[in-house]
Design an enzyme around this catalytic site. Structure first.
Site, PDB file in Angstrom:
ATOM      1  N   ASP A  48       0.847  -1.204   0.000  1.00  0.00           N
ATOM      2  CA  ASP A  48       0.000   0.000   0.000  1.00  0.00           C
ATOM      3  C   ASP A  48       0.882   1.255   0.000  1.00  0.00           C
ATOM      4  O   ASP A  48       0.378   2.380  -0.104  1.00  0.00           O
ATOM      5  CB  ASP A  48      -1.017  -0.011   1.155  1.00  0.00           C
ATOM      6  N   SER A  49       2.211   1.052   0.037  1.00  0.00           N
ATOM      7  CA  SER A  49       3.142   2.167  -0.195  1.00  0.00           C
ATOM      8  C   SER A  49       2.911   2.767  -1.577  1.00  0.00           C
ATOM      9  O   SER A  49       3.405   3.858  -1.866  1.00  0.00           O
ATOM     10  CB  SER A  49       4.592   1.688  -0.056  1.00  0.00           C
ATOM     11  N   ASP A  87      -1.061  -6.375  -0.494  1.00  0.00           N
ATOM     12  CA  ASP A  87      -1.075  -5.700   0.810  1.00  0.00           C
ATOM     13  C   ASP A  87      -2.480  -5.183   1.107  1.00  0.00           C
ATOM     14  O   ASP A  87      -3.050  -4.419   0.317  1.00  0.00           O
ATOM     15  CB  ASP A  87      -0.095  -4.522   0.743  1.00  0.00           C
ATOM     16  N   LYS A 117      -0.822  -9.547   2.858  1.00  0.00           N
ATOM     17  CA  LYS A 117      -0.120  -9.051   4.042  1.00  0.00           C
ATOM     18  C   LYS A 117      -1.036  -8.091   4.779  1.00  0.00           C
ATOM     19  O   LYS A 117      -1.794  -7.348   4.146  1.00  0.00           O
ATOM     20  CB  LYS A 117       1.164  -8.317   3.651  1.00  0.00           C
ATOM     21  N   GLU A 119      -1.164  -5.469   8.526  1.00  0.00           N
ATOM     22  CA  GLU A 119      -0.392  -4.867   9.613  1.00  0.00           C
ATOM     23  C   GLU A 119      -0.990  -5.193  10.973  1.00  0.00           C
ATOM     24  O   GLU A 119      -2.217  -5.132  11.143  1.00  0.00           O
ATOM     25  CB  GLU A 119      -0.331  -3.340   9.437  1.00  0.00           C
ATOM     26  N   GLU A 182       9.292  -4.264  10.774  1.00  0.00           N
ATOM     27  CA  GLU A 182       9.629  -2.913  10.276  1.00  0.00           C
ATOM     28  C   GLU A 182      10.044  -1.995  11.414  1.00  0.00           C
ATOM     29  O   GLU A 182       9.375  -1.923  12.456  1.00  0.00           O
ATOM     30  CB  GLU A 182       8.433  -2.303   9.519  1.00  0.00           C
TER      31      GLU A 182
HETATM   32  O1  KIV Z   1       3.490  -1.097   1.790  1.00  0.00           O
HETATM   33  C1  KIV Z   1       4.664  -1.502   1.780  1.00  0.00           C
HETATM   34  O2  KIV Z   1       5.426  -1.269   0.830  1.00  0.00           O
HETATM   35  C2  KIV Z   1       5.127  -2.266   2.936  1.00  0.00           C
HETATM   36  C3  KIV Z   1       6.564  -2.670   2.964  1.00  0.00           C
HETATM   37  C4  KIV Z   1       7.433  -1.508   3.140  1.00  0.00           C
HETATM   38  C5  KIV Z   1       6.838  -3.743   3.949  1.00  0.00           C
HETATM   39  O3  KIV Z   1       4.366  -2.562   3.798  1.00  0.00           O
END
Ligand code: KIV
Length: 264
Positions: A48-49, A87, A117, A119, A182
């Site tokens: 989600d970056s 994510d 993934k 959090e 992280e």
């Molecule tokens: O969203 C993302 O890119 C991340 C990574 C930095 C682990 O969660």
């Protein structure tokens, strides 16, 4: 070009057992996902970056499920070797188990990801348990949690060893196949890595994790924004792109492009 058989949850576990380091990065589009896959990366996270490095937002909170499914589908179509992880964006899994399962399922059903993934540690272990219980592989993410940026009061290194260790053990017990660490001091990450049988993937978490992940745009030097200490830039693509575009502008203005070579 193919660089070997498909990486799976099983192969990642075997890599941990053999002490082979896992190299992972993010990608959001077809060309970079293909380059990373052909280079031999083991795992690609469609993070989600994307909200910060592609959409130009200040944080990741505004990213939607539809946007994540869109980018993950593009990445999955490009990749033959790496494991693709989607994510889960903010509020796509925290509100209820049925909503979390439906959204996690979209990554596998609609976008071709092999895992998701999310959090959080102990606080989300019931969600991880529900997902893994219906066959959705989950990568957990503990320590600095970008979706909790307002609660943390900024992007801060997390140092509460007892809590981090408890989170790591909880997500493993809930069935996560891996955990991202992280923004955690190297000594704590090393202890967590030794305590778990699932692979730990570090970002700003020192050298002793089972693998590492970086945001693609950070490692390729594509960002204008502040480069955090944990990032190593392996290329300077922003500078190269600027040079190339400036040369193009100059040649168009000087009438040098297109030359006869580039004309019909
Ligand atoms: O969203 C993302 O890119 C991340 C990574 C930095 C682990 O969660």
């Amino acid at each position: 070009m193919s660089v070997g058989p498909r990486i799976t949850v099983k192969s990642l576990h075997e890599m941990k057992q053999k002490g082979e380091k896992i190299a992972s990065l993010t990608a959001y589009d077809y060309p970079f996902a293909r380059i990373a896959d052909e280079a031999g990366i083991h795992m690609i996270l469609v993070g989600d970056s994307v909200g910060m490095v592609v959409q130009g937002r200040a944080n990741t909170l505004g990213v939607t499920m539809d946007e994540m499914v869109y980018h993950t589908r593009i990445v999955a179509a490009a990749v033959e070797h790496a494991m693709v992880v989607g994510d889960m964006p903010f509020l796509s899994y925290q509100t209820s188990i049925p909503e979390a399962l439906a959204n996690a399922g979209r990554f596998l059903k609609e976008s071709g990801a092999a895992a998701v993934k999310l959090e959080g540690g102990a606080a989300v272990s019931h969600i991880i348990r529900a997902m893994t219980g219906i066959g959705i592989p989950v990568q957990a993410h503990i320590g600095l949690l970008p979706q909790s940026v307002h609660q943390m009061g900024g992007y801060r290194v997390q140092r509460d060893e007892d809590r981090l260790m408890a989170d790591a053990k909880e997500v493993e017990a809930a069935g996560a196949f891996s955990v991202v660490l992280e923004g955690i001091p190297a000594g704590i990450s090393a202890k967590i890595t030794r305590a778990l049988s699932i692979p730990t993937i570090g970002i700003g978490a020192g050298p002793d994790c089972d693998g590492q992940i970086l945001v693609l745009h950070d490692l390729l030097g594509l960002n204008a924004r502040h480069v955090p200490r944990f990032v190593k830039q392996y290329a300077a693509l922003r500078k190269q792109a600027t040079r190339g575009i400036k040369a193009y502008i100059r040649e168009v203005q000087e009438g040098k492009f297109p030359s006869s070579e580039h004309s019909y």
